[in-house]
Motif scaffolding. Structure first.
Motif, PDB file in Angstrom:
ATOM      1  N   CYS A  13       0.455   4.324   7.876  1.00 38.93           N
ATOM      2  CA  CYS A  13       0.610   2.910   8.172  1.00 38.93           C
ATOM      3  C   CYS A  13      -0.685   2.171   7.820  1.00 38.93           C
ATOM      4  CB  CYS A  13       0.992   2.671   9.627  1.00 38.93           C
ATOM      5  SG  CYS A  13       0.139   3.709  10.799  1.00 38.93           S
ATOM      6  N   TYR A  14      -0.527   0.920   7.485  1.00 36.13           N
ATOM      7  CA  TYR A  14      -1.658   0.110   7.024  1.00 36.13           C
ATOM      8  C   TYR A  14      -1.603  -1.240   7.739  1.00 36.13           C
ATOM      9  CZ  TYR A  14      -4.875  -2.304   3.871  1.00 36.13           C
ATOM     10  OH  TYR A  14      -5.936  -3.002   3.351  1.00 36.13           O
ATOM     11  N   LYS A  15      -2.712  -1.633   8.332  1.00 35.99           N
ATOM     12  CA  LYS A  15      -2.754  -2.899   9.065  1.00 35.99           C
ATOM     13  C   LYS A  15      -3.267  -4.006   8.158  1.00 35.99           C
ATOM     14  CE  LYS A  15      -3.274  -3.078  13.401  1.00 35.99           C
ATOM     15  NZ  LYS A  15      -3.640  -3.092  14.840  1.00 35.99           N
ATOM     16  N   ARG A  16      -2.397  -4.955   7.876  1.00 34.39           N
ATOM     17  CA  ARG A  16      -2.841  -6.173   7.199  1.00 34.39           C
ATOM     18  C   ARG A  16      -3.630  -7.016   8.204  1.00 34.39           C
ATOM     19  NH1 ARG A  16       2.608  -8.056   3.819  1.00 34.39           N
ATOM     20  NH2 ARG A  16       2.605  -6.323   2.315  1.00 34.39           N
TER      21      ARG A  16
ATOM     22  N   ILE B 114      -1.479 -11.874  16.716  1.00 34.25           N
ATOM     23  CA  ILE B 114      -0.679 -11.626  15.512  1.00 34.25           C
ATOM     24  C   ILE B 114      -0.780 -10.148  15.151  1.00 34.25           C
ATOM     25  CG2 ILE B 114      -0.556 -11.974  13.005  1.00 34.25           C
ATOM     26  CD1 ILE B 114      -1.304 -14.871  13.443  1.00 34.25           C
ATOM     27  N   GLU B 115       0.382  -9.516  14.899  1.00 32.92           N
ATOM     28  CA  GLU B 115       0.424  -8.156  14.365  1.00 32.92           C
ATOM     29  C   GLU B 115       1.142  -8.190  13.018  1.00 32.92           C
ATOM     30  OE1 GLU B 115      -0.590  -4.866  15.377  1.00 32.92           O
ATOM     31  OE2 GLU B 115      -1.943  -6.170  16.493  1.00 32.92           O
ATOM     32  N   HIS B 116       0.539  -7.525  12.011  1.00 28.12           N
ATOM     33  CA  HIS B 116       1.094  -7.545  10.659  1.00 28.12           C
ATOM     34  C   HIS B 116       0.756  -6.204  10.008  1.00 28.12           C
ATOM     35  CE1 HIS B 116       1.593  -9.952   6.640  1.00 28.12           C
ATOM     36  NE2 HIS B 116       2.639  -9.212   6.928  1.00 28.12           N
ATOM     37  N   VAL B 117       1.739  -5.304   9.897  1.00 25.86           N
ATOM     38  CA  VAL B 117       1.469  -3.951   9.401  1.00 25.86           C
ATOM     39  C   VAL B 117       2.514  -3.521   8.381  1.00 25.86           C
ATOM     40  CG1 VAL B 117       0.335  -3.246  11.541  1.00 25.86           C
ATOM     41  CG2 VAL B 117       2.776  -2.829  11.258  1.00 25.86           C
ATOM     42  N   GLU B 118       2.095  -2.585   7.523  1.00 29.19           N
ATOM     43  CA  GLU B 118       3.009  -1.869   6.631  1.00 29.19           C
ATOM     44  C   GLU B 118       3.185  -0.458   7.190  1.00 29.19           C
ATOM     45  OE1 GLU B 118       2.232  -1.958   2.389  1.00 29.19           O
ATOM     46  OE2 GLU B 118       0.882  -3.651   2.705  1.00 29.19           O
ATOM     47  N   VAL B 119       4.424   0.028   7.194  1.00 27.54           N
ATOM     48  CA  VAL B 119       4.716   1.352   7.737  1.00 27.54           C
ATOM     49  C   VAL B 119       5.471   2.165   6.696  1.00 27.54           C
ATOM     50  CG1 VAL B 119       5.791   2.630   9.621  1.00 27.54           C
ATOM     51  CG2 VAL B 119       4.865   0.363  10.051  1.00 27.54           C
ATOM     52  N   ASP B 120       4.982   3.378   6.433  1.00 25.06           N
ATOM     53  CA  ASP B 120       5.620   4.258   5.463  1.00 25.06           C
ATOM     54  C   ASP B 120       6.762   5.019   6.119  1.00 25.06           C
ATOM     55  OD1 ASP B 120       6.159   5.590   3.165  1.00 25.06           O
ATOM     56  OD2 ASP B 120       4.322   6.761   3.084  1.00 25.06           O
TER      57      ASP B 120
ATOM     58  N   ILE C 271     -10.853 -12.559  16.587  1.00 26.06           N
ATOM     59  CA  ILE C 271     -11.081 -11.127  16.388  1.00 26.06           C
ATOM     60  C   ILE C 271     -10.054 -10.650  15.371  1.00 26.06           C
ATOM     61  CG2 ILE C 271     -11.072  -8.841  17.449  1.00 26.06           C
ATOM     62  CD1 ILE C 271     -11.960 -10.097  20.038  1.00 26.06           C
ATOM     63  N   ALA C 272     -10.549 -10.201  14.221  1.00 23.92           N
ATOM     64  CA  ALA C 272      -9.674  -9.805  13.117  1.00 23.92           C
ATOM     65  C   ALA C 272      -9.785  -8.307  12.867  1.00 23.92           C
ATOM     66  CB  ALA C 272     -10.035 -10.578  11.850  1.00 23.92           C
ATOM     67  N   ASP C 273      -8.637  -7.642  12.728  1.00 24.78           N
ATOM     68  CA  ASP C 273      -8.564  -6.226  12.367  1.00 24.78           C
ATOM     69  C   ASP C 273      -7.881  -6.099  11.014  1.00 24.78           C
ATOM     70  OD1 ASP C 273      -9.613  -5.670  14.826  1.00 24.78           O
ATOM     71  OD2 ASP C 273      -7.754  -4.919  15.718  1.00 24.78           O
ATOM     72  N   VAL C 274      -8.394  -5.200  10.172  1.00 28.39           N
ATOM     73  CA  VAL C 274      -7.740  -4.923   8.895  1.00 28.39           C
ATOM     74  C   VAL C 274      -8.035  -3.478   8.517  1.00 28.39           C
ATOM     75  CG1 VAL C 274      -9.708  -5.768   7.532  1.00 28.39           C
ATOM     76  CG2 VAL C 274      -7.416  -5.704   6.507  1.00 28.39           C
ATOM     77  N   SER C 275      -7.034  -2.792   7.988  1.00 33.69           N
ATOM     78  CA  SER C 275      -7.233  -1.395   7.598  1.00 33.69           C
ATOM     79  C   SER C 275      -8.174  -1.292   6.411  1.00 33.69           C
ATOM     80  CB  SER C 275      -5.889  -0.747   7.227  1.00 33.69           C
ATOM     81  OG  SER C 275      -5.133  -0.443   8.364  1.00 33.69           O
ATOM     82  N   HIS C 276      -8.970  -0.224   6.442  1.00 28.59           N
ATOM     83  CA  HIS C 276      -9.834   0.086   5.305  1.00 28.59           C
ATOM     84  C   HIS C 276     -10.153   1.558   5.382  1.00 28.59           C
ATOM     85  CE1 HIS C 276     -12.714  -0.266   2.112  1.00 28.59           C
ATOM     86  NE2 HIS C 276     -13.641   0.308   2.856  1.00 28.59           N
ATOM     87  N   ARG C 277      -9.765   2.318   4.362  1.00 30.16           N
ATOM     88  CA  ARG C 277      -9.978   3.760   4.413  1.00 30.16           C
ATOM     89  C   ARG C 277     -10.600   4.321   3.149  1.00 30.16           C
ATOM     90  NH1 ARG C 277      -3.948   3.537   4.555  1.00 30.16           N
ATOM     91  NH2 ARG C 277      -3.173   3.939   2.461  1.00 30.16           N
ATOM     92  N   ALA C 278     -11.057   3.483   2.241  1.00 30.36           N
ATOM     93  CA  ALA C 278     -11.573   3.963   0.961  1.00 30.36           C
ATOM     94  C   ALA C 278     -12.786   4.863   1.127  1.00 30.36           C
ATOM     95  CB  ALA C 278     -11.926   2.780   0.064  1.00 30.36           C
TER      96      ALA C 278
ATOM     97  N   HIS D 109       0.809  -1.214   0.000  1.00 33.84           N
ATOM     98  CA  HIS D 109       0.000   0.000   0.000  1.00 33.84           C
ATOM     99  C   HIS D 109       0.844   1.267   0.000  1.00 33.84           C
ATOM    100  CE1 HIS D 109      -2.830  -3.093   1.301  1.00 33.84           C
ATOM    101  NE2 HIS D 109      -3.767  -2.300   0.850  1.00 33.84           N
ATOM    102  N   PHE D 110       2.173   1.129   0.092  1.00 33.29           N
ATOM    103  CA  PHE D 110       3.051   2.288   0.047  1.00 33.29           C
ATOM    104  C   PHE D 110       4.138   2.032  -0.991  1.00 33.29           C
ATOM    105  CE2 PHE D 110       1.593   2.091   4.550  1.00 33.29           C
ATOM    106  CZ  PHE D 110       0.797   3.230   4.515  1.00 33.29           C
ATOM    107  N   SER D 111       4.319   2.985  -1.890  1.00 29.80           N
ATOM    108  CA  SER D 111       5.306   2.820  -2.958  1.00 29.80           C
ATOM    109  C   SER D 111       6.685   3.310  -2.549  1.00 29.80           C
ATOM    110  CB  SER D 111       4.849   3.599  -4.201  1.00 29.80           C
ATOM    111  OG  SER D 111       4.678   4.976  -3.893  1.00 29.80           O
ATOM    112  N   SER D 112       6.795   3.938  -1.381  1.00 25.96           N
ATOM    113  CA  SER D 112       8.080   4.462  -0.927  1.00 25.96           C
ATOM    114  C   SER D 112       9.110   3.346  -0.792  1.00 25.96           C
ATOM    115  CB  SER D 112       7.899   5.159   0.425  1.00 25.96           C
ATOM    116  OG  SER D 112       9.146   5.413   1.025  1.00 25.96           O
TER     117      SER D 112
END
Length: 703
Positions: A377-380, A399-405, A361-368, A262-265
């Motif tokens: 940051c984006y949470k997978r 479990i924690e799984h995130v993308e960080v810019d 209990i599942a968390d996932v980022s969604h901002r559309a 989700h981040f091209s950097s």
């Protein structure tokens, strides 16, 4: 080609420079496939190994130190070149698209006509006149909106207000209604407008059927992915090269998830971790806390700084009667120090009972659909598996799984810690959950347990009241650590002090202008050694500005955990004999009445010591059990003690220490000009002198 300091680059980095031969030329050594595989795996997790890590690789791979050093230099150069090439291609495409769009817009402007009458376009004077009319109209509409909003708030308090449609305001721009900036003379000047606190989160708006369908689909997909990560461990998990914790194997994960970055950097990275524990709380009670944003903050006070439930989708039945819940939640997470950036997520949270007594209990980022494009940051798919156990216990797998810019620029002293599993990873959530469940179990006791003792607390109700006050003190301290609206003063930069100013109007805190200051440093001692030193009352008078040169003793202790390090204490400051003689002349006994409330803990990742001064009358209210502790004003300061991220426990490795003070410099809610550099210099001087005394007492003045 720039190779980051030396060495040679060849193909897949199979060669590194060696020693010079008799002809003066450097020879190259070919690495074995096994050595390359190990180096590649290490590079993915740590592209900049320090000297200790390079020595470990030398011993493991039987390579010279220069070979390891040059391999990583060449690999970084090669990786940077590839990233730059990919970025150039993307930028070239974007540039061409922008040029085409610009040309189309210029063509449209050349042919524009007045939309009202079909005449020629406005000239410069006409445009300015038209803009002025629009500004007046905009001001009139704002006034009408505010008037309508006030009417709705006064007559229909349970209805959403007109102001609910306000856009997101980044926390670094507005804090407690005060915006900040630095003028040309480097003087700190809050703006003169002191409005009500501005909402820092996205306000709710109705969801369409399409939105609901999309959110349901996203949640279902996250649940299925999380099940696979929990139940097929061997396939997706490998041990980290850095700290030996388990991380997700990127290749295996991408094969089944088809995840899109989700981040091209080029500096963006992925963090993953898992952990497990058993806690003394019923599973259904724990789930209810996870699904209530206020209780969620209370359960993780040292991680979750803010949280709000935006939408709840489902039948509306209580959790005990409804096993499937879907929510949209905004949260801000922050840990350890102002040098560590806060992380904000807009997540979809789904709770399902997948079999009797087992919930996911599942968390996932969604901002559309939520205007949250500025998140860095984006949470997978992340979350936990909760299993009900006998005797009111629960097993929790996390479990924690995130993308960080790269926008989240962590200070270098915290970089190793935050990028590893000890930062925002699963272990931090697990150890916090363990500590808070123990605390909740002890706070529910209605009598005075044998582990407690006190000269001033005599009933179970008084004990619970003091514990609630301690919890609020820790919560306020952690909220302050984000230091929104912060500014760095050049004159204090040499001491590493960070300063923040705010107008305080919150209930339970002294009203007025508060200056907060913090400083973080590394100490070559273990976290446990630093914690024990700061807990020692015999030496406290040598560094604590609240008790400097006086005696401090403990008059009450409440256990908040199974470890002796986890406790809530009331401390009394005794003046010295010389001060007593002065008081006989001055007839001033104010310091004789000074107490301190202190809350502290130590866990597998570090600890915290938070304290606040309090006079005898205020403490009597707190221990009476008859007053709501949320109304008692308190302004905490304290320490955050953490491992440096290079060791697995707090009993070895170095320490990262953050010192943070809060001082009320003006009790008047007047204009900002009452706060000047003198106030900031005073607070910065206090924290700098405290840090220097602590370093001297620990025999590490150069750290």
């Amino acid at each position: 080609m720039d190779n980051d300091g030396g060495g040679s680059s060849s193909g897949n980095e199979q060669y590194t420079s060696g020693d010079a031969n008799q002809n003066g030329k450097r020879t190259c050594h070919r690495h074995t496939p096994q050595q390359i595989q190990r180096l590649e795996a290490y590079f993915k997790e740590c592209p900049h190994p320090d000297e200790t890590q390079r020595k470990q690789l030398c011993q493991e791979l039987k390579l010279e130190a220069d070979q390891i050093k040059f391999w990583f230099q060449n690999k970084r150069t090669q990786s940077r070149t590839q990233d730059e090439r990919s970025t150039n291609v993307l930028l070239r495409g974007e540039n061409e698209a922008l040029q085409s769009e610009n040309e189309a817009m210029l063509d449209a402007l050349r042919n524009v006509i007045c939309p009202a009458c079909g005449g020629p376009p406005f000239g410069r004077e006409g445009r300015e006149h038209n803009l002025q009319i629009l500004r007046f109209e905009n001001a009139r509409l704002k006034e009408n909106r505010d008037r309508l909003s006030n009417f709705v708030n006064n007559h229909m308090p349970n209805e959403p207000t007109v102001g609910d449609s306000l856009a997101y305001v980044p926390s670094h721009q507005i804090f407690n209604g005060i915006s900040y900036g630095i003028n040309g003379s480097n003087r700190y000047e809050p703006s003169s407008s002191y409005g009500p606190p501005t909402s820092q989160i996205i306000q709710p708006r109705p969801l369409s059927e399409t939105d609901i369908s999309l959110l349901t689909e996203i949640a279902a997909s996250a649940v299925e992915e999380l099940k696979r990560l929990f139940l097929t461990e061997e396939q997706f998990w490998v041990k980290s090269c850095i700290d030996q914790t388990y991380v997700i194997d990127t290749d295996s994960y991408e094969k089944f998830s088809h995840a899109v970055k989700h981040f091209s950097s080029t500096t963006a990275h992925v963090e993953s971790s898992k952990d497990v524990t058993v806690v003394p709380i019923e599973a259904i009670n724990l789930i209810e806390m996870f699904l209530d944003s206020e209780k969620w903050k209370e359960l993780f006070p040292t991680i979750v700084n803010k949280a709000k439930t935006i939408h709840v989708l489902g039948s509306g039945l209580p959790i005990r009667e409804n096993c499937n819940v879907l929510q949209v939640i905004w949260e801000q997470l922050h840990i350890l120090s102002p040098l560590v950036p806060a992380r904000e997520f807009m997540i979809v949270r789904c709770c399902q009972e997948i079999e009797k007594g087992l919930w996911i209990i599942a968390d996932v980022s969604h901002r559309a659909h939520f205007d949250f494009a500025n998140a860095a940051c984006y949470k997978r798919p992340s979350g936990c598996l909760i299993q009900a156990l006998p005797n009111a216990h629960s097993k929790v797998m996390w479990i924690e799984h995130v993308e960080v810019d790269h926008k989240l620029d962590t200070h270098k002293i915290y970089r190793d810690l935050v990028s590893g599993g000890s930062g925002y990873g699963a272990k931090r959530w697990i150890v916090t959950l363990e500590r808070m469940c123990e605390r909740m179990a002890l706070s529910s006791i209605r009598t005075l347990p044998p582990s407690d003792w006190s000269e001033v607390i005599s009933t179970g109700e008084a004990r619970r009241s003091v514990m609630k006050l301690g919890e609020r003190m820790v919560k306020n301290f952690n909220e302050m650590l984000t230091m929104s609206g912060k500014v760095d003063f050049p004159q204090q930069s040499k001491n590493g002090v960070r300063v923040s100013i705010r107008m305080n109007n919150e209930a339970g805190q002294p009203p007025g202008i508060v200056v907060s200051a913090s400083s973080s440093l590394t100490i070559p001692l273990t976290p446990l050694q630093v914690f024990v030193f700061l807990q020692n009352l015999d030496t406290r008078q040598q560094w604590d500005i609240l008790s400097y040169g006086t005696l401090v003793n403990e008059i009450a202790r409440i256990a908040t955990g199974s470890s002796e390090t986890n406790c809530l204490t009331i401390l009394r400051v005794h003046p010295t004999q010389e001060e007593n003689n002065d008081k006989m002349v001055a007839q001033d006994s104010s310091k004789d009445d000074m107490l301190m409330l202190q809350d502290c803990y130590m866990d597998a990742l570090g600890g915290m010591i938070v304290y606040a001064p309090m006079d005898m009358a205020t403490m009597n209210f707190a221990v009476s059990g008859e007053v709501d502790p949320s109304h008692i004003p308190i302004l905490p300061s304290g320490f955050i003690i953490s491992s440096d991220g290079r060791r697995s426990t707090v009993e070895d490795g170095g320490t990262l220490l953050t010192v943070a003070f809060q001082i009320l410099v003006s009790g008047k809610a007047a204009r900002s000009r009452e706060v000047n550099e003198k106030s900031v210099d005073t607070v910065s001087g206090l924290i700098s002198s405290t840090v220097q005394r602590i370093k001297g007492l620990l025999n590490c003045p150069q750290c």
